[in-house]
Write an enzyme that holds these catalytic residues in place. Sequence first.
Site, PDB file in Angstrom:
ATOM      1  N   CYS A 160     -85.111  18.487  16.931  1.00 28.16           N
ATOM      2  CA  CYS A 160     -85.518  19.834  16.530  1.00 28.16           C
ATOM      3  C   CYS A 160     -84.308  20.565  15.973  1.00 28.16           C
ATOM      4  O   CYS A 160     -83.201  20.053  15.979  1.00 28.16           O
ATOM      5  CB  CYS A 160     -86.057  20.563  17.743  1.00 28.16           C
ATOM      6  SG  CYS A 160     -87.301  19.614  18.622  1.00 28.16           S
ATOM      7  N   ARG A 196     -84.861  19.074  10.221  1.00 27.86           N
ATOM      8  CA  ARG A 196     -84.749  18.439  11.537  1.00 27.86           C
ATOM      9  C   ARG A 196     -86.102  18.362  12.253  1.00 27.86           C
ATOM     10  O   ARG A 196     -86.210  17.688  13.279  1.00 27.86           O
ATOM     11  CB  ARG A 196     -83.763  19.208  12.417  1.00 27.86           C
ATOM     12  CG  ARG A 196     -82.345  19.263  11.866  1.00 27.86           C
ATOM     13  CD  ARG A 196     -81.451  20.059  12.791  1.00 27.86           C
ATOM     14  NE  ARG A 196     -81.408  19.437  14.096  1.00 27.86           N
ATOM     15  CZ  ARG A 196     -80.578  18.431  14.418  1.00 27.86           C
ATOM     16  NH1 ARG A 196     -79.744  17.972  13.514  1.00 27.86           N
ATOM     17  NH2 ARG A 196     -80.612  17.883  15.606  1.00 27.86           N
ATOM     18  N   TRP A 226     -89.770  19.075  16.304  1.00 25.33           N
ATOM     19  CA  TRP A 226     -90.319  17.750  15.993  1.00 25.33           C
ATOM     20  C   TRP A 226     -90.841  17.233  17.329  1.00 25.33           C
ATOM     21  O   TRP A 226     -90.091  16.907  18.220  1.00 25.33           O
ATOM     22  CB  TRP A 226     -89.233  16.812  15.464  1.00 25.33           C
ATOM     23  CG  TRP A 226     -89.794  15.553  14.875  1.00 25.33           C
ATOM     24  CD1 TRP A 226     -90.156  15.353  13.575  1.00 25.33           C
ATOM     25  CD2 TRP A 226     -90.062  14.308  15.545  1.00 25.33           C
ATOM     26  NE1 TRP A 226     -90.630  14.073  13.411  1.00 25.33           N
ATOM     27  CE2 TRP A 226     -90.591  13.414  14.594  1.00 25.33           C
ATOM     28  CE3 TRP A 226     -89.896  13.866  16.853  1.00 25.33           C
ATOM     29  CZ2 TRP A 226     -90.968  12.101  14.926  1.00 25.33           C
ATOM     30  CZ3 TRP A 226     -90.278  12.572  17.183  1.00 25.33           C
ATOM     31  CH2 TRP A 226     -90.799  11.702  16.222  1.00 25.33           C
ATOM     32  N   ASN A 261     -83.535  20.938  22.231  1.00 27.02           N
ATOM     33  CA  ASN A 261     -83.659  19.805  21.296  1.00 27.02           C
ATOM     34  C   ASN A 261     -83.340  18.544  22.076  1.00 27.02           C
ATOM     35  O   ASN A 261     -82.371  18.527  22.835  1.00 27.02           O
ATOM     36  CB  ASN A 261     -82.652  19.973  20.153  1.00 27.02           C
ATOM     37  CG  ASN A 261     -82.489  18.654  19.387  1.00 27.02           C
ATOM     38  OD1 ASN A 261     -83.429  17.894  19.240  1.00 27.02           O
ATOM     39  ND2 ASN A 261     -81.268  18.378  18.962  1.00 27.02           N
ATOM     40  N   GLY A 262     -84.170  17.496  21.944  1.00 24.37           N
ATOM     41  CA  GLY A 262     -83.922  16.260  22.692  1.00 24.37           C
ATOM     42  C   GLY A 262     -85.027  16.017  23.704  1.00 24.37           C
ATOM     43  O   GLY A 262     -86.141  16.529  23.549  1.00 24.37           O
ATOM     44  N   GLU A 274     -84.353  -1.172   0.865  1.00 26.07           N
ATOM     45  CA  GLU A 274     -84.164   0.276   0.803  1.00 26.07           C
ATOM     46  C   GLU A 274     -85.185   0.928  -0.129  1.00 26.07           C
ATOM     47  O   GLU A 274     -85.769   1.971   0.179  1.00 26.07           O
ATOM     48  CB  GLU A 274     -82.736   0.622   0.354  1.00 26.07           C
ATOM     49  CG  GLU A 274     -82.421   2.092   0.218  1.00 26.07           C
ATOM     50  CD  GLU A 274     -82.690   2.936   1.451  1.00 26.07           C
ATOM     51  OE1 GLU A 274     -82.744   4.167   1.315  1.00 26.07           O
ATOM     52  OE2 GLU A 274     -82.901   2.358   2.545  1.00 26.07           O
ATOM     53  N   LYS A 277     -87.999   3.809   0.988  1.00 27.34           N
ATOM     54  CA  LYS A 277     -88.190   5.090   0.295  1.00 27.34           C
ATOM     55  C   LYS A 277     -89.662   5.282  -0.067  1.00 27.34           C
ATOM     56  O   LYS A 277     -90.238   6.343   0.132  1.00 27.34           O
ATOM     57  CB  LYS A 277     -87.311   5.171  -0.958  1.00 27.34           C
ATOM     58  CG  LYS A 277     -85.803   5.178  -0.651  1.00 27.34           C
ATOM     59  CD  LYS A 277     -85.283   6.460  -0.075  1.00 27.34           C
ATOM     60  CE  LYS A 277     -85.176   6.470   1.393  1.00 27.34           C
ATOM     61  NZ  LYS A 277     -84.027   6.150   2.136  1.00 27.34           N
ATOM     62  N   GLU A 306     -91.585   6.004   3.128  1.00 22.57           N
ATOM     63  CA  GLU A 306     -91.246   7.302   3.743  1.00 22.57           C
ATOM     64  C   GLU A 306     -91.898   8.489   3.049  1.00 22.57           C
ATOM     65  O   GLU A 306     -92.373   9.410   3.700  1.00 22.57           O
ATOM     66  CB  GLU A 306     -89.732   7.527   3.651  1.00 22.57           C
ATOM     67  CG  GLU A 306     -88.895   6.864   4.703  1.00 22.57           C
ATOM     68  CD  GLU A 306     -87.471   7.369   4.616  1.00 22.57           C
ATOM     69  OE1 GLU A 306     -87.132   8.281   5.381  1.00 22.57           O
ATOM     70  OE2 GLU A 306     -86.718   6.876   3.757  1.00 22.57           O
ATOM     71  N   HIS A 346     -93.750 -18.726   1.229  1.00 19.70           N
ATOM     72  CA  HIS A 346     -93.997 -19.148   2.614  1.00 19.70           C
ATOM     73  C   HIS A 346     -95.011 -18.232   3.300  1.00 19.70           C
ATOM     74  O   HIS A 346     -95.088 -18.191   4.521  1.00 19.70           O
ATOM     75  CB  HIS A 346     -92.674 -19.188   3.379  1.00 19.70           C
ATOM     76  CG  HIS A 346     -91.667 -20.086   2.738  1.00 19.70           C
ATOM     77  ND1 HIS A 346     -91.760 -21.450   2.733  1.00 19.70           N
ATOM     78  CD2 HIS A 346     -90.559 -19.774   2.003  1.00 19.70           C
ATOM     79  CE1 HIS A 346     -90.741 -21.973   2.059  1.00 19.70           C
ATOM     80  NE2 HIS A 346     -90.005 -20.988   1.607  1.00 19.70           N
ATOM     81  N   LYS A 400     -85.005  14.348   9.853  1.00 16.28           N
ATOM     82  CA  LYS A 400     -83.764  13.839   9.267  1.00 16.28           C
ATOM     83  C   LYS A 400     -82.874  13.155  10.287  1.00 16.28           C
ATOM     84  O   LYS A 400     -82.225  12.149   9.999  1.00 16.28           O
ATOM     85  CB  LYS A 400     -83.007  15.004   8.622  1.00 16.28           C
ATOM     86  CG  LYS A 400     -81.728  14.620   7.911  1.00 16.28           C
ATOM     87  CD  LYS A 400     -82.025  13.838   6.664  1.00 16.28           C
ATOM     88  CE  LYS A 400     -80.834  13.376   5.886  1.00 16.28           C
ATOM     89  NZ  LYS A 400     -81.168  12.415   4.857  1.00 16.28           N
TER      90      LYS A 400
HETATM   91  C1  AGP Z   1     -83.883   7.279   5.795  1.00 16.69           C
HETATM   92  O1  AGP Z   1     -84.360   7.852   4.636  1.00 16.69           O
HETATM   93  C2  AGP Z   1     -84.396   7.906   7.004  1.00 16.69           C
HETATM   94  N1  AGP Z   1     -84.129   9.267   7.059  1.00 16.69           N
HETATM   95  C3  AGP Z   1     -84.017   7.167   8.279  1.00 16.69           C
HETATM   96  O2  AGP Z   1     -84.437   5.833   8.168  1.00 16.69           O
HETATM   97  C4  AGP Z   1     -82.527   7.181   8.606  1.00 16.69           C
HETATM   98  O3  AGP Z   1     -81.837   6.347   7.739  1.00 16.69           O
HETATM   99  C5  AGP Z   1     -82.335   6.675  10.040  1.00 16.69           C
HETATM  100  O4  AGP Z   1     -83.011   7.562  10.890  1.00 16.69           O
HETATM  101  C6  AGP Z   1     -80.862   6.582  10.408  1.00 16.69           C
HETATM  102  O5  AGP Z   1     -80.291   7.845  10.384  1.00 16.69           O
HETATM  103  P1  AGP Z   1     -78.697   7.961  10.484  1.00 16.69           P
HETATM  104  O6  AGP Z   1     -78.096   7.329   9.270  1.00 16.69           O
HETATM  105  O7  AGP Z   1     -78.455   9.435  10.537  1.00 16.69           O
HETATM  106  O8  AGP Z   1     -78.286   7.278  11.753  1.00 16.69           O
END
Ligand code: AGP
Length: 610
Positions: free
Chosen positions: A2, A27, A74, A100-101, A483, A487, A490, A506, A605
């Site tokens: 959060c 966040r 979150w 937060n947490g 990657e 994207k 996500e 395979h 994030k």
């Molecule tokens: C990537 O676009 C995401 N936001 C997520 O996979 C991110 O890479 C992952 O949570 C790791 O975050 P960090 O690099 O802050 O540890």
Amino acid sequence: MCGIVGYVGDRPCRDILFRGLRKLEYRGYDSAGISIISDGRFELLHSVGNLDNLEAILDQMAEAGTLGLAHTRWATHGRPSNENAHPHTDCTGRFAIVLNGIVENYLALRAALQAEGHEFTSDTDAEVAAHLIERAFRGSLQEAVAEAYRQMEGHFTCCAIAVDEPDVIVGIRKETPLVVGLGEGENYLASAIPAFLAETRSAIFPEDGEVVVVRRESVRLYDLEGLPVDREVQTIDWDEEAAEKSGYETFMLKEIHEQPTALADTLAERIGQDGEVVLDGLGLTPESIKEIRQIIVVACGTSYHAGLVGKYALERWARVPVEVEVASEFRYRDPVIGPDCLCIAVTQSGETADTLAAMRLARQAGARVLAVTNIVGSQATREADGVLFTRAGLEIGVAATKTFLTQVLVMLLLGLYFAEVRGHLTRKQVRSYSDELRNIPRLLGDYLADGAAEHVDEVARDYAFNRFFMCLGRNLSVPVAMEGALKLKEISYIPTDAYAAGEMKHGPIALLEEGSPVLVVATDSFVYDKLISNVQEVRARGARVIAVASEGNEALKEMVDEVFYVPRTDEMLAPLLAVVPLQLFAYYVAKNKGEKVDQPRNLAKTVTVE
Ligand code: AGP
């Protein structure tokens, strides 16, 4: 994961708190709230959904108060709802908290408090903090928060205010972020720097278990016993503009276009006069580098993919075996590591719970620990023996782009440095790579300035409503394909698989039917011909193939449906260019589908929970 903001000062703080929340929206954005003390009582506002909904009702709260807390959520425990939104208050309405947490032992604490007559109004784990403070309060909020902290297990940051002490905010953290912003006659608490960057660049980073007591004129830190603790004030070198969109429609598109600068900043002072690589902060001597028998890279998500590129570079150039581990699995697998092992944690936020835990595990096993991170003062910088900063600047878009590219760059630099120290590459060989690396920011800048985004957008319109995608690569382009797939998943929410192209026959090739879209990373490499046979295989099953290729490879046009050309460079450095059209493709597929690219559903994030 959060976002928390706190303010105490002379100015009416309702809007200051809201602006701070806006900066932390990346966040978490499923519910939010603000609590301000005015005239000896709390004003409280909750809303569900992103901050637009809180903004819509903000004027229901008097502006007057000059001390308050705010939170954007979150959800981990309890669905997004007004009841579960923070701030939470206690039974008497005299204490308000934001957290937060996760409080892992909240069920036991809740049951004990309920047995004593406390009434809970939410399903969250966090609310126990308000009642624990209520139970412990004997006139000092500082002591009550310290007592609550002793009873709560897990990893969390908690901030509290009390109508009985209307001039103080008390905060405390355990393995999740908390930063204090120092102003003139006013001070801030927040989960991250952007919340107060527009107001001040002076910050203090409290350690775990330090009670932060913030007043209008002072910031004091104490240990749990109440003894004063000194912490250095640090100056943040980000400019406030970094937290704005600078004319782009979204943060993600802005951050994609910031990549040339991010690469140049990350490269700065890291290539010496003679082309050698210079890595300040590494925390490893040449002798200790020669003694390394094994490297373990721990990371999550996009950072994991950057780690994979690092594996190819470190193994190819420095001839040291590298395992790249998903941190959430590594931490519970009882891995075989020891003093001759280097653990590299790749984490842009420096706060990802699983990666931090993996770092601690490696340390306990005697390994050296190196962090590759983007955030000064983050927890990862505290857990590591050495830190290599990516200098991507603040990244707000939830989907990582510029931080990925700068992570890849740091891993390549690390590979070159280790290779020279371990005698596997000569200075001349290192120089040829570092000379080429110096070109990359310009090559990428020209590529983006030359209408790459418009071209990718045109192609993406045609693919935006596909039911699934496949991304293929070989060798170094496998992590690039992975990657690109992440994207797409996500931000467009379209199921996308990434495979080593040789693996298709395979099994996965069975997924293909007429018109299935397949993205192929086909930049020049010693396995290019192998990849082309895989392209033929999928074409033969009716797939529509979009290829990322090196400039000048005209022949490929005949073999695929679309080509995204990227500037030509050495194959070991190609991931720094090849991933960009995939970032743009995901962006425009999502945009053409009408998705909220900067705030993808169900994501945040920084993942500070396991
Ligand atoms: C990537 O676009 C995401 N936001 C997520 O996979 C991110 O890479 C992952 O949570 C790791 O975050 P960090 O690099 O802050 O540890």
